[in-house]
Design an enzyme around this catalytic site. Structure first.
Site, PDB file in Angstrom:
ATOM      1  N   ARG A 189       0.806  -1.225   0.000  1.00  0.00           N
ATOM      2  CA  ARG A 189       0.000   0.000   0.000  1.00  0.00           C
ATOM      3  C   ARG A 189       0.839   1.275   0.000  1.00  0.00           C
ATOM      4  O   ARG A 189       0.381   2.331  -0.421  1.00  0.00           O
ATOM      5  CB  ARG A 189      -0.950   0.010   1.193  1.00  0.00           C
ATOM      6  CG  ARG A 189      -2.213  -0.773   0.950  1.00  0.00           C
ATOM      7  CD  ARG A 189      -3.295  -0.386   1.941  1.00  0.00           C
ATOM      8  NE  ARG A 189      -2.883  -0.572   3.324  1.00  0.00           N
ATOM      9  CZ  ARG A 189      -2.779  -1.750   3.910  1.00  0.00           C
ATOM     10  NH1 ARG A 189      -3.071  -2.842   3.254  1.00  0.00           N
ATOM     11  NH2 ARG A 189      -2.396  -1.842   5.159  1.00  0.00           N
ATOM     12  N   HIS A 211       0.066   5.186  -1.351  1.00  0.00           N
ATOM     13  CA  HIS A 211       0.179   6.382  -0.496  1.00  0.00           C
ATOM     14  C   HIS A 211       1.212   7.357  -1.055  1.00  0.00           C
ATOM     15  O   HIS A 211       1.080   8.567  -0.895  1.00  0.00           O
ATOM     16  CB  HIS A 211       0.545   5.988   0.941  1.00  0.00           C
ATOM     17  CG  HIS A 211      -0.616   5.451   1.713  1.00  0.00           C
ATOM     18  ND1 HIS A 211      -1.228   6.145   2.724  1.00  0.00           N
ATOM     19  CD2 HIS A 211      -1.285   4.281   1.616  1.00  0.00           C
ATOM     20  CE1 HIS A 211      -2.235   5.434   3.228  1.00  0.00           C
ATOM     21  NE2 HIS A 211      -2.285   4.290   2.563  1.00  0.00           N
ATOM     22  N   ASN A 222      -1.419   7.396   7.947  1.00  0.00           N
ATOM     23  CA  ASN A 222      -0.185   6.677   8.262  1.00  0.00           C
ATOM     24  C   ASN A 222      -0.431   5.546   9.259  1.00  0.00           C
ATOM     25  O   ASN A 222       0.434   4.710   9.471  1.00  0.00           O
ATOM     26  CB  ASN A 222       0.911   7.638   8.749  1.00  0.00           C
ATOM     27  CG  ASN A 222       0.692   8.131  10.174  1.00  0.00           C
ATOM     28  OD1 ASN A 222      -0.127   7.601  10.903  1.00  0.00           O
ATOM     29  ND2 ASN A 222       1.430   9.151  10.554  1.00  0.00           N
ATOM     30  N   HIS A 229      -6.369  -5.257  -1.503  1.00  0.00           N
ATOM     31  CA  HIS A 229      -6.889  -5.579  -0.169  1.00  0.00           C
ATOM     32  C   HIS A 229      -6.974  -7.090   0.064  1.00  0.00           C
ATOM     33  O   HIS A 229      -7.437  -7.516   1.108  1.00  0.00           O
ATOM     34  CB  HIS A 229      -8.268  -4.928   0.033  1.00  0.00           C
ATOM     35  CG  HIS A 229      -8.211  -3.439   0.175  1.00  0.00           C
ATOM     36  ND1 HIS A 229      -9.303  -2.622   0.011  1.00  0.00           N
ATOM     37  CD2 HIS A 229      -7.177  -2.607   0.453  1.00  0.00           C
ATOM     38  CE1 HIS A 229      -8.949  -1.352   0.188  1.00  0.00           C
ATOM     39  NE2 HIS A 229      -7.661  -1.320   0.448  1.00  0.00           N
TER      40      HIS A 229
HETATM   41  C1  LIG Z   1       4.859   6.555  11.973  1.00  0.00           C
HETATM   42  C2  LIG Z   1       4.274   7.925  12.085  1.00  0.00           C
HETATM   43  O1  LIG Z   1       4.751   8.840  11.472  1.00  0.00           O
HETATM   44  N1  LIG Z   1       3.203   8.039  12.886  1.00  0.00           N
HETATM   45  C3  LIG Z   1       2.488   9.314  13.061  1.00  0.00           C
HETATM   46  C4  LIG Z   1       1.093   9.204  12.486  1.00  0.00           C
HETATM   47  O2  LIG Z   1       0.372  10.384  12.705  1.00  0.00           O
HETATM   48  C5  LIG Z   1       0.186  10.711  14.078  1.00  0.00           C
HETATM   49  C6  LIG Z   1      -0.668  11.970  14.133  1.00  0.00           C
HETATM   50  O3  LIG Z   1      -1.822  11.840  13.361  1.00  0.00           O
HETATM   51  C7  LIG Z   1       1.548  10.911  14.723  1.00  0.00           C
HETATM   52  O4  LIG Z   1       1.366  11.167  16.117  1.00  0.00           O
HETATM   53  C8  LIG Z   1       2.403   9.661  14.548  1.00  0.00           C
HETATM   54  O5  LIG Z   1       3.702   9.892  15.028  1.00  0.00           O
END
Ligand SMILES: CC(=O)N[C@H]1CO[C@H](CO)[C@@H](O)[C@@H]1O
Ligand SMILES: *[C@@H]1O[C@H](CO)[C@@H](O)[C@H](O)[C@H]1NC(C)=O
Ligand SMILES: *[C@@H]1O[C@H](CO)[C@@H](O)[C@H](O)[C@H]1NC(C)=O
Ligand SMILES: *[C@@H]1O[C@H](CO)[C@@H](O)[C@H](O)[C@H]1NC(C)=O
Ligand SMILES: *[C@@H]1O[C@H](CO)[C@@H](O)[C@H](O)[C@H]1NC(C)=O
Length: 326
Positions: free
Chosen positions: A63, A67, A96, A194
């Site tokens: 995926r 992204h 993420n 998926h």
């Molecule tokens: C791995 C990573 O970057 N995680 C981030 C994903 O987004 C949140 C906020 O929405 C962050 O707090 C995380 O660090």
């Protein structure tokens, strides 16, 4: 005669120059064959080890290319870490939650830098990793084009409106793919990804607890499937992971289409595929067919997605590490 021959030579030279001029700044198969011949083998060897030890990373690593490509094109902008608290990158946004495996990318990149410093882009690492994730979960073998360059910009706000949430309806989905030059067929075909991986309950729990049917249940969901999912996902559960293609979530096959056809899809964006004549026909056909057609279609759509707004030639840069610009 002599003059004819020489004008023919001139013409041929011109044609060769034109072709060269055009293709030199485009992606190609085997871009690294001469400049870093072992590049694809290095990636595959590392991926084979990763997937044998941590099979659950295949889904997120596949995926990752979506992204990346859907936000500023396939330029590895998804890998950049924030440089300041007031300057957040794509990586730090809510989607993420579903991507993991940044460490795998970093390790592969380090091996490539050791073998061929400054040659292989992070954007191509993402592409090769995604392809290998498919192969290593028993999906099709297919060749991918390389020659991408890395971008230098990554902005959290670019994610909105480009990456479509799993709660999206058909209109939103179609528009998002269309914006990237991908058609309705690419959309249904790529949704087939998926077939491997897992999802957080939070991506679909509104269908179990907060929808329009009796007891808040989404009436389009198979009732027995609802019971099973409720057994796994409490309301507001944002930690539990659920298999997207139950029973074969580690095998790249047509299982996803079988689930969707039986109204056992997790996401509203999966269920949406039944509301369009073309995508519904595709889902129902693949649910019954041998995987060969889907495999061929998938390779083709991955190639198309891999060309979205790429940087080539002298554009961008080849990052030294994938988390930061040079
Ligand atoms: C791995 C990573 O970057 N995680 C981030 C994903 O987004 C949140 C906020 O929405 C962050 O707090 C995380 O660090
Ligand atoms: C924010 O990021 C952009 C691109 O990623 C960069 O051009 C800019 O200099 C950064 N600003 C700060 C304050 O770090
Ligand atoms: C689809 O979703 C978008 C965004 O949430 C919304 O604006 C639109 O009205 C929806 N379309 C349909 C047909 O439900
Ligand atoms: C349920 O859905 C409504 C409307 O879509 C929303 O306002 C509400 O916050 C949701 N509740 C929960 C618990 O998610
Ligand atoms: C997960 O849910 C808990 C409790 O509902 C909440 O405190 C937390 O912020 C949520 N985390 C994310 C990433 O949404």
């Amino acid at each position: 005669m002599a003059s004819n021959a020489s004008s023919l030579t001139t013409l041929l030279t011109l044609v060769v120059f034109l072709l060269f001029g055009l293709t030199s700044a485009q992606l190609k198969f085997g871009f690294y064959n001469h400049v870093c011949p072992e590049a694809e083998a290095i990636v595959f060897k590392e991926m084979a080890q990763v997937i044998s030890k941590a099979p659950s990373l295949a889904g997120p690593l596949l995926r990752l290319q979506y992204h990346d490509c859907f936000v500023r094109g396939c330029d590895a902008s998804v890998l950049l870490n924030p440089t300041a608290a007031n300057n957040q990158t794509e990586k730090i946004t809510l989607p993420n939650l579903s991507i993991r495996g940044f460490g795998v990318i970093d390790r592969i990149k380090a091996k490539l830098e050791a073998a061929c410093p400054g040659i292989v882009s992070c954007a191509d690492v993402i592409t090769l990793v995604a392809r290998d994730a498919v192969i290593l979960t028993h999906g099709p073998y297919f060749q991918v084009q390389t020659g991408r360059r890395d971008g230098t910009i990554s902005l959290a706000q670019d994610v909105i409106g480009n990456l479509v949430p799993p709660t999206s309806n058909l209109t939103t989905l179609k528009a998002a793919f269309h914006k990237k030059g991908l058609n309705v067929k690419d959309m249904v075909v790529l949704s087939g990804a998926h077939t491997i991986g897992t999802s957080h309950c939070s991506a679909f729990s509104s269908r179990l607890y907060n929808s329009t049917g009796k007891g808040g249940v989404d009436p389009t969901l198979d009732k027995r499937y609802v019971e099973r999912l409720k057994g796994k996902c409490r309301p507001n559960d944002n930690t539990t992971l659920v298999e997207m293609d139950p029973g074969s979530f580690r095998t790249f096959d047509t299982g996803y289409f079988k689930q969707v056809a039986k109204r056992r899809s997790l996401f509203l964006s999966d269920e949406a595929l039944l509301h369009d004549e073309e995508t519904r026909a595709y889902v129902e056909r693949q649910a019954k067919a041998n995987p060969e057609q889907f495999f061929g279609d998938f390779a083709e759509s991955m190639l198309k997605m891999g060309r979205v707004e790429v940087l080539t030639g002298k554009e961008g840069e080849i990052r030294k590490v994938c988390g930061a610009v040079n």
